[in-house]
Design a protein around this motif. Structure first.
Motif, PDB file in Angstrom:
ATOM      1  N   TRP A 145       0.814  -1.212   0.000  1.00 55.29           N
ATOM      2  CA  TRP A 145       0.000   0.000   0.000  1.00 55.29           C
ATOM      3  C   TRP A 145       0.852   1.270   0.000  1.00 55.29           C
ATOM      4  CZ3 TRP A 145      -3.379  -2.015   4.598  1.00 55.29           C
ATOM      5  CH2 TRP A 145      -4.164  -3.083   4.155  1.00 55.29           C
ATOM      6  N   GLY A 146       2.176   1.123  -0.015  1.00 54.86           N
ATOM      7  CA  GLY A 146       3.064   2.269  -0.095  1.00 54.86           C
ATOM      8  C   GLY A 146       3.318   2.976   1.225  1.00 54.86           C
ATOM      9  N   VAL A 147       3.042   2.299   2.342  1.00 48.45           N
ATOM     10  CA  VAL A 147       3.320   2.894   3.650  1.00 48.45           C
ATOM     11  C   VAL A 147       4.789   2.644   3.975  1.00 48.45           C
ATOM     12  CG1 VAL A 147       2.766   2.865   6.126  1.00 48.45           C
ATOM     13  CG2 VAL A 147       0.940   2.570   4.431  1.00 48.45           C
ATOM     14  N   ASN A 148       5.508   3.704   4.250  1.00 49.38           N
ATOM     15  CA  ASN A 148       6.933   3.626   4.565  1.00 49.38           C
ATOM     16  C   ASN A 148       7.138   2.817   5.851  1.00 49.38           C
ATOM     17  OD1 ASN A 148       9.569   4.074   5.406  1.00 49.38           O
ATOM     18  ND2 ASN A 148       9.513   6.272   4.999  1.00 49.38           N
ATOM     19  N   PRO A 149       7.926   1.735   5.814  1.00 48.44           N
ATOM     20  CA  PRO A 149       8.143   0.937   7.024  1.00 48.44           C
ATOM     21  C   PRO A 149       8.838   1.728   8.130  1.00 48.44           C
ATOM     22  CG  PRO A 149       9.556   0.168   5.239  1.00 48.44           C
ATOM     23  CD  PRO A 149       8.649   1.208   4.656  1.00 48.44           C
ATOM     24  N   GLY A 150       9.490   2.837   7.778  1.00 46.73           N
ATOM     25  CA  GLY A 150      10.142   3.673   8.777  1.00 46.73           C
ATOM     26  C   GLY A 150       9.244   4.748   9.365  1.00 46.73           C
ATOM     27  N   HIS A 151       7.986   4.807   8.916  1.00 49.40           N
ATOM     28  CA  HIS A 151       7.051   5.790   9.461  1.00 49.40           C
ATOM     29  C   HIS A 151       6.939   5.563  10.971  1.00 49.40           C
ATOM     30  CE1 HIS A 151       3.354   7.921  10.371  1.00 49.40           C
ATOM     31  NE2 HIS A 151       3.433   8.502   9.174  1.00 49.40           N
ATOM     32  N   PRO A 152       6.919   6.629  11.777  1.00 45.33           N
ATOM     33  CA  PRO A 152       6.920   6.467  13.232  1.00 45.33           C
ATOM     34  C   PRO A 152       5.717   5.728  13.804  1.00 45.33           C
ATOM     35  CG  PRO A 152       6.799   8.807  12.618  1.00 45.33           C
ATOM     36  CD  PRO A 152       6.983   8.025  11.360  1.00 45.33           C
ATOM     37  N   VAL A 153       4.664   5.536  13.035  1.00 44.63           N
ATOM     38  CA  VAL A 153       3.497   4.803  13.534  1.00 44.63           C
ATOM     39  C   VAL A 153       3.624   3.300  13.297  1.00 44.63           C
ATOM     40  CG1 VAL A 153       1.008   4.456  13.116  1.00 44.63           C
ATOM     41  CG2 VAL A 153       1.915   6.751  13.402  1.00 44.63           C
ATOM     42  N   VAL A 154       4.417   2.887  12.323  1.00 39.33           N
ATOM     43  CA  VAL A 154       4.434   1.483  11.909  1.00 39.33           C
ATOM     44  C   VAL A 154       4.915   0.537  13.013  1.00 39.33           C
ATOM     45  CG1 VAL A 154       5.434  -0.191  10.289  1.00 39.33           C
ATOM     46  CG2 VAL A 154       4.521   1.990   9.448  1.00 39.33           C
ATOM     47  N   ALA A 155       6.051   0.778  13.608  1.00 38.06           N
ATOM     48  CA  ALA A 155       6.556  -0.143  14.647  1.00 38.06           C
ATOM     49  C   ALA A 155       5.596  -0.248  15.833  1.00 38.06           C
ATOM     50  CB  ALA A 155       7.951   0.262  15.098  1.00 38.06           C
ATOM     51  N   PRO A 156       5.088   0.866  16.383  1.00 42.19           N
ATOM     52  CA  PRO A 156       4.115   0.733  17.468  1.00 42.19           C
ATOM     53  C   PRO A 156       2.825   0.045  17.020  1.00 42.19           C
ATOM     54  CG  PRO A 156       4.963   2.982  17.392  1.00 42.19           C
ATOM     55  CD  PRO A 156       5.485   2.259  16.183  1.00 42.19           C
ATOM     56  N   ALA A 157       2.399   0.276  15.779  1.00 39.14           N
ATOM     57  CA  ALA A 157       1.188  -0.377  15.276  1.00 39.14           C
ATOM     58  C   ALA A 157       1.383  -1.890  15.234  1.00 39.14           C
ATOM     59  CB  ALA A 157       0.839   0.147  13.890  1.00 39.14           C
ATOM     60  N   LEU A 158       2.565  -2.335  14.830  1.00 38.67           N
ATOM     61  CA  LEU A 158       2.843  -3.774  14.802  1.00 38.67           C
ATOM     62  C   LEU A 158       2.855  -4.367  16.204  1.00 38.67           C
ATOM     63  CD1 LEU A 158       5.571  -3.886  12.018  1.00 38.67           C
ATOM     64  CD2 LEU A 158       3.164  -4.600  11.831  1.00 38.67           C
ATOM     65  N   LEU A 159       3.341  -3.612  17.169  1.00 33.68           N
ATOM     66  CA  LEU A 159       3.315  -4.078  18.563  1.00 33.68           C
ATOM     67  C   LEU A 159       1.874  -4.170  19.063  1.00 33.68           C
ATOM     68  CD1 LEU A 159       4.598  -4.947  21.192  1.00 33.68           C
ATOM     69  CD2 LEU A 159       5.007  -2.522  21.713  1.00 33.68           C
ATOM     70  N   ILE A 160       1.061  -3.168  18.766  1.00 31.11           N
ATOM     71  CA  ILE A 160      -0.354  -3.198  19.163  1.00 31.11           C
ATOM     72  C   ILE A 160      -1.036  -4.422  18.556  1.00 31.11           C
ATOM     73  CG2 ILE A 160      -2.583  -2.027  18.859  1.00 31.11           C
ATOM     74  CD1 ILE A 160      -0.962   0.652  18.951  1.00 31.11           C
ATOM     75  N   LEU A 161      -0.817  -4.633  17.258  1.00 27.53           N
ATOM     76  CA  LEU A 161      -1.389  -5.787  16.576  1.00 27.53           C
ATOM     77  C   LEU A 161      -0.957  -7.086  17.250  1.00 27.53           C
ATOM     78  CD1 LEU A 161      -2.908  -7.037  14.143  1.00 27.53           C
ATOM     79  CD2 LEU A 161      -0.730  -6.936  12.915  1.00 27.53           C
ATOM     80  N   SER A 162       0.328  -7.194  17.557  1.00 24.93           N
ATOM     81  CA  SER A 162       0.851  -8.403  18.200  1.00 24.93           C
ATOM     82  C   SER A 162       0.175  -8.669  19.538  1.00 24.93           C
ATOM     83  CB  SER A 162       2.359  -8.285  18.412  1.00 24.93           C
ATOM     84  OG  SER A 162       3.015  -8.213  17.178  1.00 24.93           O
ATOM     85  N   GLU A 163      -0.013  -7.624  20.330  1.00 24.91           N
ATOM     86  CA  GLU A 163      -0.667  -7.784  21.636  1.00 24.91           C
ATOM     87  C   GLU A 163      -2.106  -8.266  21.476  1.00 24.91           C
ATOM     88  OE1 GLU A 163       0.563  -7.683  24.631  1.00 24.91           O
ATOM     89  OE2 GLU A 163       2.543  -6.869  24.179  1.00 24.91           O
ATOM     90  N   LEU A 164      -2.833  -7.690  20.523  1.00 29.32           N
ATOM     91  CA  LEU A 164      -4.227  -8.083  20.334  1.00 29.32           C
ATOM     92  C   LEU A 164      -4.354  -9.516  19.825  1.00 29.32           C
ATOM     93  CD1 LEU A 164      -5.743  -4.815  18.827  1.00 29.32           C
ATOM     94  CD2 LEU A 164      -5.977  -5.688  21.176  1.00 29.32           C
ATOM     95  N   VAL A 165      -3.512  -9.901  18.865  1.00 33.95           N
ATOM     96  CA  VAL A 165      -3.558 -11.270  18.347  1.00 33.95           C
ATOM     97  C   VAL A 165      -3.153 -12.248  19.451  1.00 33.95           C
ATOM     98  CG1 VAL A 165      -2.596 -12.896  16.662  1.00 33.95           C
ATOM     99  CG2 VAL A 165      -3.240 -10.588  15.945  1.00 33.95           C
ATOM    100  N   THR A 166      -2.123 -11.914  20.218  1.00 33.11           N
ATOM    101  CA  THR A 166      -1.704 -12.775  21.331  1.00 33.11           C
ATOM    102  C   THR A 166      -2.861 -13.005  22.293  1.00 33.11           C
ATOM    103  OG1 THR A 166       0.601 -12.082  21.184  1.00 33.11           O
ATOM    104  CG2 THR A 166      -0.117 -12.993  23.284  1.00 33.11           C
ATOM    105  N   ASN A 167      -3.560 -11.931  22.674  1.00 32.85           N
ATOM    106  CA  ASN A 167      -4.700 -12.075  23.579  1.00 32.85           C
ATOM    107  C   ASN A 167      -5.754 -13.006  23.000  1.00 32.85           C
ATOM    108  OD1 ASN A 167      -3.581 -10.393  25.478  1.00 32.85           O
ATOM    109  ND2 ASN A 167      -4.859  -8.640  24.982  1.00 32.85           N
ATOM    110  N   SER A 168      -6.065 -12.840  21.724  1.00 35.71           N
ATOM    111  CA  SER A 168      -7.107 -13.673  21.116  1.00 35.71           C
ATOM    112  C   SER A 168      -6.709 -15.140  21.045  1.00 35.71           C
ATOM    113  CB  SER A 168      -7.461 -13.171  19.721  1.00 35.71           C
ATOM    114  OG  SER A 168      -8.261 -12.022  19.806  1.00 35.71           O
ATOM    115  N   VAL A 169      -5.498 -15.432  20.599  1.00 40.94           N
ATOM    116  CA  VAL A 169      -5.126 -16.843  20.446  1.00 40.94           C
ATOM    117  C   VAL A 169      -4.922 -17.528  21.796  1.00 40.94           C
ATOM    118  CG1 VAL A 169      -4.190 -16.561  18.126  1.00 40.94           C
ATOM    119  CG2 VAL A 169      -2.653 -16.431  20.075  1.00 40.94           C
ATOM    120  N   ARG A 170      -4.542 -16.771  22.796  1.00 41.89           N
ATOM    121  CA  ARG A 170      -4.318 -17.384  24.113  1.00 41.89           C
ATOM    122  C   ARG A 170      -5.574 -17.484  24.962  1.00 41.89           C
ATOM    123  NH1 ARG A 170       1.463 -14.818  25.872  1.00 41.89           N
ATOM    124  NH2 ARG A 170       2.714 -16.075  24.443  1.00 41.89           N
ATOM    125  N   HIS A 171      -6.484 -16.522  24.813  1.00 39.25           N
ATOM    126  CA  HIS A 171      -7.612 -16.459  25.740  1.00 39.25           C
ATOM    127  C   HIS A 171      -8.970 -16.741  25.115  1.00 39.25           C
ATOM    128  CE1 HIS A 171      -4.785 -14.975  28.644  1.00 39.25           C
ATOM    129  NE2 HIS A 171      -4.473 -13.952  27.873  1.00 39.25           N
TER     130      HIS A 171
END
Length: 151
Positions: free
Chosen positions: A46-72
């Motif tokens: 989609w052309g989103v720069n991987p170095g954009h300051p939102v991308v790394a935190p967004a991936l962490l947020i996503l990881s936390e939510l998926v972890t919660n769903s698969v574990r609980h």
């Protein structure tokens, strides 16, 4: 961030199986890795720069939510569905499962309560100027947690 809904021109949906039986608290279920890699690939397409300051935190947020769903959420949830979307100046994603519990997002990271999971999600989302919403399924037997972040 505007409260007015804007159409998001890009969308991708990923369905993941529930977590396989494993010893308590594995470092990260395979579903989390797949969800992150899929997000990275979609954002690149989609052309989103991987170095954009939102991308790394967004991936962490996503990881936390998926972890919660698969574990609980399994059982009763037979799968976890991740929806990725992006549009002009906006990144959004949702993690859906069929567990009936709808977590209270606001207050998850305040007053010293919570040290991970939803507390991390809410802290990062707020810091980035985003929003988090729980949307229940019509039958009351599942929910999606939607995160919207400005790009």
């Amino acid at each position: 961030m505007s409260t007015q809904l804007q159409p998001l021109s890009h969308r991708h949906v990923l369905t993941l199986p529930p977590a396989p039986p494993a010893p308590p608290a594995p470092p990260a279920p395979p579903a989390v890795r797949v969800a992150r890699e899929t997000a990275e690939q979609a954002l690149a397409e989609w052309g989103v720069n991987p170095g954009h300051p939102v991308v790394a935190p967004a991936l962490l947020i996503l990881s936390e939510l998926v972890t919660n769903s698969v574990r609980h959420a399994a059982p009763p949830s037979e799968q976890v569905t991740v929806t990725y979307a992006a549009g002009a100046g906006c990144l959004a994603f949702a993690v859906h499962d069929r567990h009936p519990h709808q977590p209270r997002l606001h207050g998850a990271g305040t007053a010293g309560r919570g040290t991970g999971g939803l507390a991390t999600v809410m802290e990062l989302t707020g810091t980035l100027g985003g929003t988090a919403v729980v949307r229940g399924d019509g039958d009351g037997r599942g929910k999606s947690i939607w995160i919207t972040l400005p790009l």
